[in-house]
Design an enzyme around this catalytic site. Structure first.
Site, PDB file in Angstrom:
ATOM      1  N   ASP A 349     -41.155  26.960 -10.625  1.00  0.00           N
ATOM      2  CA  ASP A 349     -40.269  27.676  -9.715  1.00  0.00           C
ATOM      3  C   ASP A 349     -39.948  26.811  -8.501  1.00  0.00           C
ATOM      4  O   ASP A 349     -40.822  26.151  -7.951  1.00  0.00           O
ATOM      5  CB  ASP A 349     -40.929  28.973  -9.263  1.00  0.00           C
ATOM      6  CG  ASP A 349     -41.027  29.967 -10.410  1.00  0.00           C
ATOM      7  OD1 ASP A 349     -39.971  30.382 -10.893  1.00  0.00           O
ATOM      8  OD2 ASP A 349     -42.144  30.300 -10.814  1.00  0.00           O
ATOM      9  N   THR A 350     -38.670  26.879  -8.080  1.00  0.00           N
ATOM     10  CA  THR A 350     -38.150  25.988  -7.048  1.00  0.00           C
ATOM     11  C   THR A 350     -36.945  26.644  -6.407  1.00  0.00           C
ATOM     12  O   THR A 350     -36.302  27.487  -7.023  1.00  0.00           O
ATOM     13  CB  THR A 350     -37.716  24.647  -7.697  1.00  0.00           C
ATOM     14  OG1 THR A 350     -38.823  24.058  -8.365  1.00  0.00           O
ATOM     15  CG2 THR A 350     -37.182  23.671  -6.670  1.00  0.00           C
ATOM     16  N   VAL A 351     -36.606  26.250  -5.164  1.00  0.00           N
ATOM     17  CA  VAL A 351     -35.316  26.627  -4.591  1.00  0.00           C
ATOM     18  C   VAL A 351     -34.504  25.373  -4.306  1.00  0.00           C
ATOM     19  O   VAL A 351     -35.027  24.351  -3.880  1.00  0.00           O
ATOM     20  CB  VAL A 351     -35.460  27.456  -3.294  1.00  0.00           C
ATOM     21  CG1 VAL A 351     -36.109  28.789  -3.589  1.00  0.00           C
ATOM     22  CG2 VAL A 351     -36.215  26.706  -2.215  1.00  0.00           C
TER      23      VAL A 351
END
Length: 528
Positions: A349-351
């Site tokens: 998960d990453t932005v």
């Protein structure tokens, strides 16, 4: 042009400034910073801080970041490596059970020293027009007073709840009702607000020295970690020279290793030898070539990407067009190559966010805690989720990416930028852990080979190859799936979307910014 009778949305368009992120709160804050005179990096940091609060499963101040920047619309692209290192006292063995191939996801040894706050404060000081305290104010307000949880965040929260239940601090902060937060419910993290307030008042020292660093160190050492307050105090990112290749008349820029961005460059070099524009965008032929190029590029990634301050990396060979031609010779255009070894893929998960300002300063910015809620190790008072980037190391002592003291692991998060005619053209990124080189290649070829605008390119259904399976999103047409199967692909339907993404295109002739934001997430692109 998209079919207006079908679900979808148009690209955002503006002339002054634009931001795209996968949460509307973050995009709005970025635009407010731009409208009040802030530079692109100011807006990006303010948005990243908001995302660190409102997307806790994806990112946080206990994680790392990487940035590509172009100044005033020129070809002067610089990179920043904001990834942290292992503790200097970390041993090289005995960090995982016998026979394990990687450090466990919630082990204290998976927690590298967070590099994000050092990067945010350094970049704002060097390139911004505002003070860090002003930029963190919206994030502090969201953490202290709360925000409504968006639908995609709620979905991820449910998925990650079993991991959160392993840590009492994580349960207290992120399962306050004894269950995952639901869409529309208001979530608060007052401890994180206090940590952000310390950073707002004291800069990087508010995180790397004093009570925040002291608490994190004591907590991790209580779990068996080797972290020290000195490890935090000396943490420092650095500017790096982007690695580049050319594709269809564009120059494509990525962060060099320890980042995996070079994987996307190798994929593009391989695909450049095919006339993709003669194929249908969602045809089995196009998707097959994408998969085969990816399998070859990931094979090299897994063999070579490392902390290049500790081991060598064959930059010239891997980026050469001759090398890509040799790899291309291994690909059959109508048959899956059974002899290629499958790379080991992981979902994370990453932005990602992108900002372009009135002066055409361009920022491609990515921030992450790696897995959902990182290591699920959370500091008791300050509610800071700590990343588990140490999982990116190899436990093979002979591998260039072997775990060791003071080292950076292979990093999956990668910002992208392309230049055309000596000026920035596309500022973009696609999240999704190991998927990211595939995502970068997919959206970039969508624009260059198939004439799609940023929103159309991001909306296109996606394909990935992992552990011997060709994993297709539900939007891939049935005819393409059947064609892939006839070529020898083992096709399975993706259990979840392949990443998310944002893109801003600069039309220099008209003076227009064109933005897209992924419908797989909750966000949007906005301009003014």
């Amino acid at each position: 042009m998209r079919d207006f009778q079908l679900p979808g949305r148009s690209a955002a368009m503006a002339m002054n400034g634009m931001a795209a992120s996968h949460n509307p709160h973050a995009t709005r804050v970025a635009i407010e910073v731009l409208r009040s005179g802030g530079a692109a990096i100011d807006a990006a940091v303010a948005a990243a801080a908001v995302l660190a609060v409102v997307e806790p499963q994806q990112t946080g101040i206990g994680g790392d970041c990487f940035v590509l920047m172009s100044k005033n619309g020129t070809d002067e692209v610089s990179g920043y490596n904001g990834s942290g290192r292992t503790p200097r006292g970390l041993p090289t063995s005995g960090l995982a059970p016998e026979g394990a191939t990687q450090v466990e996801d919630n082990s204290p040894h998976a927690v590298t020293i967070p590099g994000a706050i050092d990067a945010w404060t350094r970049l704002v000081a060097d390139h911004g027009r505002k003070e860090i305290g002003e930029l963190l104010a919206p994030a502090i307000d969201f953490a202290r007073n709360g925000f409504p949880v968006h639908p995609r965040v709620a979905r991820d929260w449910i998925e990650d709840a079993p991991r959160l239940q392993r840590d009492p601090n994580a349960m207290k902060v992120f399962l306050p009702k004894g269950r995952p937060m639901r869409a529309g419910e208001v979530f608060r993290n007052p401890g994180l607000a206090e940590a952000l307030d310390l950073i707002a008042r004291n800069g990087r020292d508010g995180f790397y020295k004093g009570p925040v660093a002291k608490e994190i160190v004591e907590y991790l050492r209580g779990l068996g970690g080797y972290h020290t307050e000195d490890d935090f105090a000396i943490t420092q990112g650095e500017y790096v020279t982007p690695v580049r290749t050319t594709y269809r008349g564009m120059e494509v820029c990525q962060i060099p290793p320890n980042n995996q961005g070079i994987t996307a460059l190798l994929m593009l070099n391989i695909l450049e030898g095919y006339d993709l524009s003669e194929l249908q965008p969602m045809s089995a032929e196009r998707l097959h070539l994408e998969v085969e190029a990816g399998r070859l590029a990931y094979r090299d990634r897994d063999a070579f990407v490392c902390d290049t301050s500790k081991a060598s990396f064959p930059f010239e060979e891997i980026l050469s067009k001759d090398y890509a031609a040799r790899l291309r010779a291994e690909i059959s255009t109508d048959r899956f190559a059974a002899h290629l070894p499958p790379p080991l893929m992981r979902r994370t998960d990453t932005v990602y966010l992108t900002v372009v300002d009135r002066d055409r300063n361009c920022v491609s910015f990515i921030n992450s805690v790696y897995w959902g809620f990182g290591s699920t190790r959370v500091s008791p008072t300050y509610g800071i989720t700590l990343q588990n980037r140490g999982m990116g190391f190899s436990l093979n002592p002979d591998h260039p990416n072997a775990i060791g003291p003071g080292k950076r692991p292979l990093h999956t998060i990668m910002p992208g930028m392309t230049l055309k005619d000596g000026r920035p053209y596309l500022v973009y990124g696609v999240m999704g852990g190991d998927y990211q080189p595939f995502g970068h290649t997919h959206v970039l070829t969508g624009v260059t080979d198939f004439g799609l605008d940023p929103q159309e390119a991001i909306d296109q259904p996606r394909i990935f190859h992992s552990m011997g399976e060709t994993i297709v999103e539900r939007g891939i047409p049935g005819a393409a799936i059947r064609g892939l199967q006839e070529m020898g692909h083992k096709v399975v339907v993706a259990p979840e979307p392949h990443g998310g993404g944002q893109m801003i295109m600069i039309d220099w002739k008209e003076g227009v910014l064109i933005g897209g934001s992924d419908s797989r997430m909750d966000g949007c692109a906005l301009g003014y």
